[in-house]
Design a protein around this motif. Structure first.
Motif, PDB file in Angstrom:
ATOM      1  N   GLN A  26     -21.338 -25.791 -25.115  1.00 30.33           N
ATOM      2  CA  GLN A  26     -20.358 -24.892 -24.481  1.00 30.33           C
ATOM      3  C   GLN A  26     -21.039 -23.695 -23.811  1.00 30.33           C
ATOM      4  O   GLN A  26     -21.349 -22.696 -24.455  1.00 30.33           O
ATOM      5  N   LEU A  29     -18.958 -20.996 -17.122  1.00 28.71           N
ATOM      6  CA  LEU A  29     -19.402 -20.376 -15.869  1.00 28.71           C
ATOM      7  C   LEU A  29     -18.872 -18.943 -15.730  1.00 28.71           C
ATOM      8  O   LEU A  29     -17.717 -18.665 -16.063  1.00 28.71           O
ATOM      9  N   GLY A  54     -14.742 -31.985 -19.873  1.00 26.77           N
ATOM     10  CA  GLY A  54     -15.054 -30.697 -20.482  1.00 26.77           C
ATOM     11  C   GLY A  54     -14.543 -29.506 -19.704  1.00 26.77           C
ATOM     12  O   GLY A  54     -15.332 -28.737 -19.139  1.00 26.77           O
ATOM     13  N   GLU A  75     -11.144 -33.089 -22.867  1.00 26.43           N
ATOM     14  CA  GLU A  75     -11.818 -32.039 -23.645  1.00 26.43           C
ATOM     15  C   GLU A  75     -11.883 -32.457 -25.109  1.00 26.43           C
ATOM     16  O   GLU A  75     -10.884 -32.818 -25.721  1.00 26.43           O
ATOM     17  N   ASP A 100     -13.200 -37.631 -26.847  1.00 28.55           N
ATOM     18  CA  ASP A 100     -14.625 -37.689 -26.515  1.00 28.55           C
ATOM     19  C   ASP A 100     -14.792 -38.576 -25.282  1.00 28.55           C
ATOM     20  O   ASP A 100     -14.419 -39.757 -25.318  1.00 28.55           O
ATOM     21  N   VAL A 101     -15.339 -38.027 -24.218  1.00 29.17           N
ATOM     22  CA  VAL A 101     -15.457 -38.797 -22.975  1.00 29.17           C
ATOM     23  C   VAL A 101     -16.283 -40.068 -23.187  1.00 29.17           C
ATOM     24  O   VAL A 101     -16.092 -41.046 -22.467  1.00 29.17           O
ATOM     25  N   ASN A 124     -18.754 -29.805 -15.339  1.00 27.05           N
ATOM     26  CA  ASN A 124     -19.922 -29.037 -15.756  1.00 27.05           C
ATOM     27  C   ASN A 124     -20.237 -29.659 -17.102  1.00 27.05           C
ATOM     28  O   ASN A 124     -19.628 -29.308 -18.109  1.00 27.05           O
ATOM     29  N   TYR A 128     -25.804 -32.049 -23.957  1.00 25.39           N
ATOM     30  CA  TYR A 128     -26.242 -33.018 -24.971  1.00 25.39           C
ATOM     31  C   TYR A 128     -25.761 -34.443 -24.685  1.00 25.39           C
ATOM     32  O   TYR A 128     -26.217 -35.390 -25.322  1.00 25.39           O
TER      33      TYR A 128
HETATM   34  N1  SAM Z   1     -15.907 -26.510 -17.409  1.00 27.39           N
HETATM   35  C1  SAM Z   1     -16.219 -25.312 -18.174  1.00 27.39           C
HETATM   36  C2  SAM Z   1     -17.049 -24.380 -17.330  1.00 27.39           C
HETATM   37  O1  SAM Z   1     -17.629 -24.857 -16.333  1.00 27.39           O
HETATM   38  O2  SAM Z   1     -17.121 -23.204 -17.608  1.00 27.39           O
HETATM   39  C3  SAM Z   1     -16.943 -25.641 -19.485  1.00 27.39           C
HETATM   40  C4  SAM Z   1     -18.193 -26.486 -19.365  1.00 27.39           C
HETATM   41  S1  SAM Z   1     -19.104 -26.591 -20.862  1.00 27.39           S
HETATM   42  C5  SAM Z   1     -20.754 -26.805 -20.209  1.00 27.39           C
HETATM   43  C6  SAM Z   1     -18.836 -28.237 -21.452  1.00 27.39           C
HETATM   44  C7  SAM Z   1     -17.440 -28.542 -21.989  1.00 27.39           C
HETATM   45  O3  SAM Z   1     -17.420 -29.900 -22.451  1.00 27.39           O
HETATM   46  C8  SAM Z   1     -16.995 -27.721 -23.193  1.00 27.39           C
HETATM   47  O4  SAM Z   1     -15.672 -27.311 -23.004  1.00 27.39           O
HETATM   48  C9  SAM Z   1     -17.080 -28.687 -24.380  1.00 27.39           C
HETATM   49  O5  SAM Z   1     -16.174 -28.385 -25.439  1.00 27.39           O
HETATM   50  C10 SAM Z   1     -16.753 -30.011 -23.701  1.00 27.39           C
HETATM   51  N2  SAM Z   1     -17.281 -31.193 -24.389  1.00 27.39           N
HETATM   52  C11 SAM Z   1     -18.377 -31.283 -25.182  1.00 27.39           C
HETATM   53  N3  SAM Z   1     -18.582 -32.531 -25.573  1.00 27.39           N
HETATM   54  C12 SAM Z   1     -17.594 -33.285 -25.023  1.00 27.39           C
HETATM   55  C13 SAM Z   1     -17.258 -34.674 -25.064  1.00 27.39           C
HETATM   56  N4  SAM Z   1     -18.018 -35.539 -25.762  1.00 27.39           N
HETATM   57  N5  SAM Z   1     -16.165 -35.100 -24.398  1.00 27.39           N
HETATM   58  C14 SAM Z   1     -15.407 -34.236 -23.682  1.00 27.39           C
HETATM   59  N6  SAM Z   1     -15.667 -32.900 -23.607  1.00 27.39           N
HETATM   60  C15 SAM Z   1     -16.751 -32.433 -24.254  1.00 27.39           C
END
Ligand code: SAM
Length: 293
Positions: A26, A29, A54, A75, A100-101, A124, A128
């Motif tokens: 997490q 931006l 996400g 998400e 989970d995507v 974004n 991991y």
């Molecule tokens: N889009 C937002 C931004 O640009 O500010 C947040 C991006 S942040 C790098 C990644 C996002 O992916 C977080 O909200 C996190 O909770 C979510 N996330 C993490 N693992 C995920 C998964 N396996 N499936 C879906 N979402 C996930």
């Protein structure tokens, strides 16, 4: 509400008792020009339908909602659902799917939400899951374009040319399925919390047909993986684990020479077209050998 304003981010997240999770990647931006540029270049307006991975607090989701007809945001973190209810309250063309995507069937999701309509993917990405998420997005065959922010080094690796240090088995995998291009770099200072590395926005345009034709796609990727597993070794030695049992070292040498390559070359120097040629020649030899047995 400016969802990239650091005071807004802190206030909204504190109100919901939200704490950043490093293990969920997490990093939100804090420069509003970045989600605006990503959304504008993503093809969302043209396709009309978007899957975002996400959404976090929703800064990119909001920009996508402004351009597209329908946005489905996947998400994983349940704690962000009430946050998104608040931050995206002005839009009625989005839906958050909690999950989970990596375990969602993306093709089925697009079919369910968009029917046969065109769709793009945008994210974004949490660092991991960069490689498996890109693989899942490509393998779904559901998107006209895939625009993702990833670590700069990973974006460079994906777009790398043969013979460069960044060229890898994953470069070949992605370039086999899609045209890959780096759109722009995003410095680490544009996120909260600040990650250790810079990022880049990568755009993949899936190809209607693979970039090169091969008789045997499984063998193509087996040869690529073998070559990069031992990238410091010569091709003849690196291919031993895959072809040695059937062809022997002399047979592998003859095979490599038959497609005009030097057996002492390293696998990291071969283009996709050369791997395809090598695969077809290997498939022929394996077939001939089986027929003779
Ligand atoms: N889009 C937002 C931004 O640009 O500010 C947040 C991006 S942040 C790098 C990644 C996002 O992916 C977080 O909200 C996190 O909770 C979510 N996330 C993490 N693992 C995920 C998964 N396996 N499936 C879906 N979402 C996930």
């Amino acid at each position: 509400m400016n969802l990239c304003d650091i005071d807004v981010i802190r206030t909204v997240l504190a109100k919901h008792g939200f704490h950043f999770s490093k293990s969920l990647g997490q990093n939100f931006l804090t420069d509003s020009s970045v989600p605006q540029r990503i959304a504008a270049m993503s093809g969302a307006a043209e396709a009309g339908n978007v899957v975002e991975v996400g959404p976090g607090m929703g800064c990119l989701t909001a920009e996508l909602c402004r351009l597209a007809g329908q946005v489905v945001a996947v998400e994983l973190d349940r704690a962000l659902l009430p946050v998104l209810d608040e931050t995206l309250a002005e839009f009625d063309n989005y839906e958050v799917v909690q999950g989970d995507v990596l375990s969602i069937d993306l093709a089925a999701l697009c079919q369910e939400k968009f029917g046969d309509g065109h769709a793009v993917a945008c994210a974004n990405l949490p660092y991991y899951i960069t490689t498996p998420a890109i693989t899942a997005l490509l393998e779904s065959r559901a998107f006209d374009k895939i625009t993702v922010m990833v670590q700069k080094e990973v974006a460079e690796r994906i777009c790398a040319a043969p013979g460069t240090a960044a060229y890898s088995a994953f470069s070949i995998y992605v370039q086999y399925h899609a045209a890959a291009e780096i759109l722009f770099d995003v410095p680490a200072d544009c996120f909260v919390p600040r990650p250790k590395v810079d990022s880049a926005v990568l755009q993949l345009t899936p190809l209607p047909q693979p970039a090169v034709e091969t008789q045997d796609e499984k063998l193509f990727f087996a040869l690529v993986r073998a070559a990069f597993n031992m990238r410091r070794k010569t091709l003849v030695n690196a291919l031993g684990p895959v072809l040695g049992g059937a062809l022997g070292k002399d047979g592998i040498t003859a095979l490599i020479e038959s497609v005009g390559l030097d057996p002492r070359v390293r696998g990291e120097r071969l283009s996709l077209a050369e791997y395809a040629k090598l695969t077809d020649a290997a498939a022929e030899r394996l077939k001939a050998q089986q027929a003779a047995e």
